[in-house]
Scaffold this motif. Structure first.
Motif, PDB file in Angstrom:
ATOM      1  N   GLY A  99      40.622 -80.114 -44.229  1.00  0.00           N
ATOM      2  CA  GLY A  99      39.439 -79.877 -43.410  1.00  0.00           C
ATOM      3  C   GLY A  99      39.533 -78.574 -42.636  1.00  0.00           C
ATOM      4  N   LEU A 100      40.712 -78.283 -42.093  1.00  0.00           N
ATOM      5  CA  LEU A 100      40.892 -77.045 -41.334  1.00  0.00           C
ATOM      6  C   LEU A 100      40.774 -75.824 -42.241  1.00  0.00           C
ATOM      7  N   GLU A 101      41.345 -75.925 -43.435  1.00  0.00           N
ATOM      8  CA  GLU A 101      41.253 -74.802 -44.366  1.00  0.00           C
ATOM      9  C   GLU A 101      39.806 -74.581 -44.815  1.00  0.00           C
ATOM     10  N   ALA A 102      39.070 -75.683 -45.030  1.00  0.00           N
ATOM     11  CA  ALA A 102      37.658 -75.555 -45.401  1.00  0.00           C
ATOM     12  C   ALA A 102      36.872 -74.885 -44.271  1.00  0.00           C
ATOM     13  N   ALA A 103      37.150 -75.298 -43.043  1.00  0.00           N
ATOM     14  CA  ALA A 103      36.450 -74.718 -41.896  1.00  0.00           C
ATOM     15  C   ALA A 103      36.767 -73.233 -41.763  1.00  0.00           C
ATOM     16  N   ARG A 104      38.032 -72.869 -42.001  1.00  0.00           N
ATOM     17  CA  ARG A 104      38.403 -71.444 -41.925  1.00  0.00           C
ATOM     18  C   ARG A 104      37.664 -70.642 -42.994  1.00  0.00           C
ATOM     19  N   GLY A 105      37.514 -71.220 -44.180  1.00  0.00           N
ATOM     20  CA  GLY A 105      36.775 -70.554 -45.234  1.00  0.00           C
ATOM     21  C   GLY A 105      35.316 -70.371 -44.875  1.00  0.00           C
ATOM     22  N   LEU A 106      34.714 -71.377 -44.245  1.00  0.00           N
ATOM     23  CA  LEU A 106      33.311 -71.276 -43.821  1.00  0.00           C
ATOM     24  C   LEU A 106      33.132 -70.176 -42.780  1.00  0.00           C
ATOM     25  N   LEU A 107      34.097 -70.044 -41.869  1.00  0.00           N
ATOM     26  CA  LEU A 107      34.038 -68.957 -40.888  1.00  0.00           C
ATOM     27  C   LEU A 107      34.067 -67.606 -41.599  1.00  0.00           C
ATOM     28  N   HIS A 108      34.936 -67.494 -42.604  1.00  0.00           N
ATOM     29  CA  HIS A 108      35.026 -66.245 -43.365  1.00  0.00           C
ATOM     30  C   HIS A 108      33.695 -65.928 -44.046  1.00  0.00           C
ATOM     31  N   LEU A 109      32.982 -66.970 -44.460  1.00  0.00           N
ATOM     32  CA  LEU A 109      31.696 -66.776 -45.135  1.00  0.00           C
ATOM     33  C   LEU A 109      30.560 -66.496 -44.153  1.00  0.00           C
ATOM     34  N   GLY A 110      30.880 -66.470 -42.861  1.00  0.00           N
ATOM     35  CA  GLY A 110      29.867 -66.144 -41.865  1.00  0.00           C
ATOM     36  C   GLY A 110      29.145 -67.336 -41.276  1.00  0.00           C
ATOM     37  N   MET A 111      29.633 -68.546 -41.515  1.00  0.00           N
ATOM     38  CA  MET A 111      28.976 -69.739 -40.986  1.00  0.00           C
ATOM     39  C   MET A 111      29.640 -70.203 -39.690  1.00  0.00           C
ATOM     40  N   GLU A 112      28.921 -70.978 -38.913  1.00  0.00           N
ATOM     41  CA  GLU A 112      29.507 -71.676 -37.773  1.00  0.00           C
ATOM     42  C   GLU A 112      30.150 -72.952 -38.303  1.00  0.00           C
ATOM     43  N   ALA A 113      31.380 -73.239 -37.885  1.00  0.00           N
ATOM     44  CA  ALA A 113      32.095 -74.398 -38.420  1.00  0.00           C
ATOM     45  C   ALA A 113      32.584 -75.289 -37.282  1.00  0.00           C
ATOM     46  N   VAL A 114      32.135 -76.559 -37.312  1.00  0.00           N
ATOM     47  CA  VAL A 114      32.567 -77.558 -36.336  1.00  0.00           C
ATOM     48  C   VAL A 114      33.370 -78.627 -37.079  1.00  0.00           C
ATOM     49  N   VAL A 115      34.608 -78.841 -36.648  1.00  0.00           N
ATOM     50  CA  VAL A 115      35.463 -79.852 -37.260  1.00  0.00           C
ATOM     51  C   VAL A 115      35.305 -81.158 -36.490  1.00  0.00           C
TER      52      VAL A 115
END
Length: 704
Positions: free
Chosen positions: A157-173
């Motif tokens: 989940g943390l790695e997915a969230a980090r990837g979403l941040l890289h893609l320019g999205m806001e990520a809430v875990v």
């Protein structure tokens, strides 16, 4: 003598690792067939987060490309899902209707994301994170949507969230436990990690249970059991995995949570084995790579009829880089009777260490920020060592440094970039490197996945301590023979002569013929000889100088061979066009040594791209470009330089390789010898620089 047929269901890391071991032990024992439900070769699923974060491409995480299967005569059936096993008739059947008989069957079906029964889980824009296709979907979503929620605060989940941040999205875990990574970390380490991730832009909602995913047909947000809400246009579910056992269960093979196996990975049905995440050994199914590889080695030796210690289970451990932060966890970190043996917190450095014990024995360990002791602590946990071994001995180095000192000089530390202990220590000593980042910059060690960084740091410390104690950090390497002079006319070696030729200005010195050049260089013979005259000519030519006299030309242009007989393959293509184009483009290019180049339409081609100086091989991904092979005895297989999607890109990469060879090789040095001298990884790093690649290809065309 006919070979037994070995069929593997699953083209993942565990099953293919077993196949690799079998090939290493007894390559002629089995006819091997692999069925995989993804339309691609074997890849490193652990590195998916790096792809999502933009650090690697798909090609970077391929473990075995299409050529590997062909080279080892393995029939790979991709995009096929096996839905039935006839254990009496000993055959399998796929959903598309294919049937395959077997003598021995390995179930390596892996696992699937666990999807909780939350209302709305089947809405659009709700997805898991498990495959390359999932990475593609997340990337596509990021082009339209901005708010994402990740259900699950574990590693995935943390790695997915980090990837979403890289893609320019806001990520809430969103995590149902009071702290993240609660299976690997304690509350203190988790809090330190959370703080670091919040600094990167990640947000967290802890101790939250999702009641439903809101929205009509598409996800719009989450509703929690406490009545609170979260807006989210994309929802990633990463709450764990579930072993794929339905196929085995339908086929009458004993299952529990996973497929039950004994200490030799045998299932309840003769001649059927299971390995990896789908296997349950002594009540445990593992989801980490190390145990799966251990199982694969035991199974391989069993199938090859060799003696092997039985598999007794594994101590689970993780040495990870979570969104750029080093984390290590091994053994049991909680439970009845567990006590803290050592606990150190350095708030300034941001490091944390905790070792746990039970009944006087080391049972678990957690490291955060600095994981150099990970290997040593894992050994203590695996042995169930007495806690007395944790006490530092006066004057002795720390465990990580001891492990670094014990490593053989030629042992590979960084597998991604093929960097040895000797190369790292010599670079530290000779270039005065002070930090692990400097080591990475100079040697590439830890520059890819980062998993070897703790050992790099330990080697850095070990080298400096050796120097401070009056020793040397330079590691002896086998002596290389001194380079021979170009010919009997001079004592200059090729490297010296080539450098001189690059600096000499023929026009300014007004040298009317080669004799005066030789006189200026103090040549032993007024006119040189048949050996040195073409050498001088060639070095002047590749340095960009205008030739004053027309002596012997360099070696003849590249010889291009191609196979226009198309084998039976869904991606094979007519290669005569690209072959003719390359031959036309390279005509007249003087080479240090004759060059053979081959273009093949597929792995079954009559022309092998792997044993050419430069080889182009058509593949489902486009083109694979190889260099450094030769067909003479002993046969040498070329290495993969890179993959190109189009013929134009393939031709550019091949041309760049040819020009780099022309610029840096000695005269009469075959291309395969050039790759060994420069080092294949160094050549690959140079050629995969897009700008330099284009410049080299353009230079080749300009010279011609």
């Amino acid at each position: 003598m006919s070979r037994s047929k070995l069929v593997i269901i699953g083209n993942g890391m565990a099953g293919v690792k077993c196949v690799e071991e079998i090939i290493e032990l007894e390559p002629d024992t089995y006819e091997i067939v692999i069925y995989g439900n993804e339309p691609r070769p074997n890849y490193n699923r652990i590195m998916l987060s790096k792809v999502l974060q933009g650090e690697h491409s798909l090609q970077d995480i391929i473990i075995n490309d299409w050529t590997w299967y062909a080279e080892h005569h393995i029939r790979l059936c991709t995009g096929e899902t096996v839905h039935r096993i006839d254990t009496r008739g000993k055959y399998i059947e796929t959903e598309s209707g294919l049937k395959e008989t077997y003598d021995v069957l390995i179930l390596a079906t892996g696992s699937s994301p666990f999807i909780p029964s939350i209302p709305g889980i089947d809405k659009e824009r709700v997805m898991s994170f498990r495959t390359i296709d999932d990475c593609t979907r997340m990337s596509d979503y990021s082009k339209t949507y901005r708010k994402a929620a990740v259900i699950g605060g574990g590693l995935l989940g943390l790695e997915a969230a980090r990837g979403l941040l890289h893609l320019g999205m806001e990520a809430v875990v969103v995590h149902n436990a009071p702290y993240i990574m609660n299976r690997q970390l304690d509350q203190k380490a988790a809090a330190m990690l959370q703080k670091e991730l919040e600094g990167q832009g990640m947000s967290f909602l802890l101790a939250k249970n999702t009641q439903k995913i809101t929205g009509r047909s598409q996800a719009q947000g989450l509703l929690f059991t406490d009545g609170s809400k979260l807006e989210a246009q994309v929802v990633i579910v990463a709450v764990g995995i579930r072993p794929n056992v339905d196929l085995a269960r339908r086929s009458g093979i004993a299952t529990n949570r996973a497929i039950m196996v004994d200490d030799y990975m045998r299932t309840s049905v003769p001649d059927i084995y299971a390995v990896g995440e789908c296997a349950e050994h002594r009540g445990i199914s593992y989801g980490l790579v190390a145990p799966l590889y251990e199982q694969g080695k035991v199974l391989a030796r069993t199938l090859c009829g060799q003696e092997t210690p039985e598999y007794r289970g594994s101590i689970p451990y993780s040495q990870l880089k979570v969104s750029g932060v080093d984390v290590f966890s091994a053994g049991e970190i909680s439970g009845e009777g567990m006590q803290t043996a050592i606990q150190h917190l350095d708030g300034i450095q941001g490091t944390y260490k905790k070792v746990l014990m039970q009944a006087g024995k080391v049972r678990g360990a957690i490291l955060f920020g600095d994981t150099t002791e990970g290997t040593a602590l894992l050994g203590l946990v695996q042995r169930g060592a007495d806690v007395a071994e944790l006490a530092p001995r006066e004057g002795s180095p720390d465990p990580a440094e001891m492990a670094a000192a014990a490593l053989p000089a030629q042992e590979t530390v960084c597998a991604c970039n093929n960097v040895t202990k000797a190369a790292i220590m010599n670079a530290i000593q000779e270039q005065g490197l002070e930090t692990a980042d400097q080591v990475k910059e100079q040697t590439k060690a830890s520059g890819s996945c980062g998993g070897c960084r703790p050992m790099v740091a330990a080697l850095l410390k070990h080298t400096h301590n050796l120097k401070n104690n009056g020793g040397t950090g330079v590691v002896a390497t086998p002596d290389k023979p001194a380079p021979m002079p170009v010919c009997s006319c001079t004592e200059l070696v090729h490297a010296e002569l080539k450098e001189i030729m690059a600096d000499i200005d023929v026009l300014e010195t007004g040298l009317p013929d080669i004799s005066l050049i030789l006189q200026k260089l103090g040549w032993g013979s007024e006119h040189g000889c048949s050996v040195c005259r073409p050498v001088i000519h060639y070095y002047l030519q590749v340095s960009g100088r205008t030739m004053v006299v027309r002596e012997m030309e360099g070696h003849s242009e590249v010889q291009v061979r191609w196979d226009d007989q198309i084998p039976m393959s869904s991606y094979a293509r007519d290669v005569s066009g690209v072959a003719a184009q390359l031959r036309e483009s390279w005509i007249g290019a003087a080479m240090p040594s004759p060059v053979n180049m081959g273009v093949a339409p597929g792995p079954g081609s009559l022309v092998s791209a792997l044993v050419q100086d430069i080889g182009l091989l058509a593949s489902p991904a486009g083109w694979e470009i190889y260099a450094g092979g030769h067909a003479e005895h002993p046969v040498k297989q070329g290495g993969l330089i890179g993959v190109a999607e189009t013929e134009v890109q393939a031709a550019t990469l091949a041309s760049a390789c040819l020009q780099w060879y022309r610029q840096t090789a000695w005269y009469d040095e075959p291309l395969w010898a050039w790759t060994e001298r420069l080092g294949f990884m160094s050549i690959r790093e140079t050629l995969l620089d897009d700008q330099l690649q284009k410049e080299l290809a353009a230079t080749l065309q300009a010279d011609i």
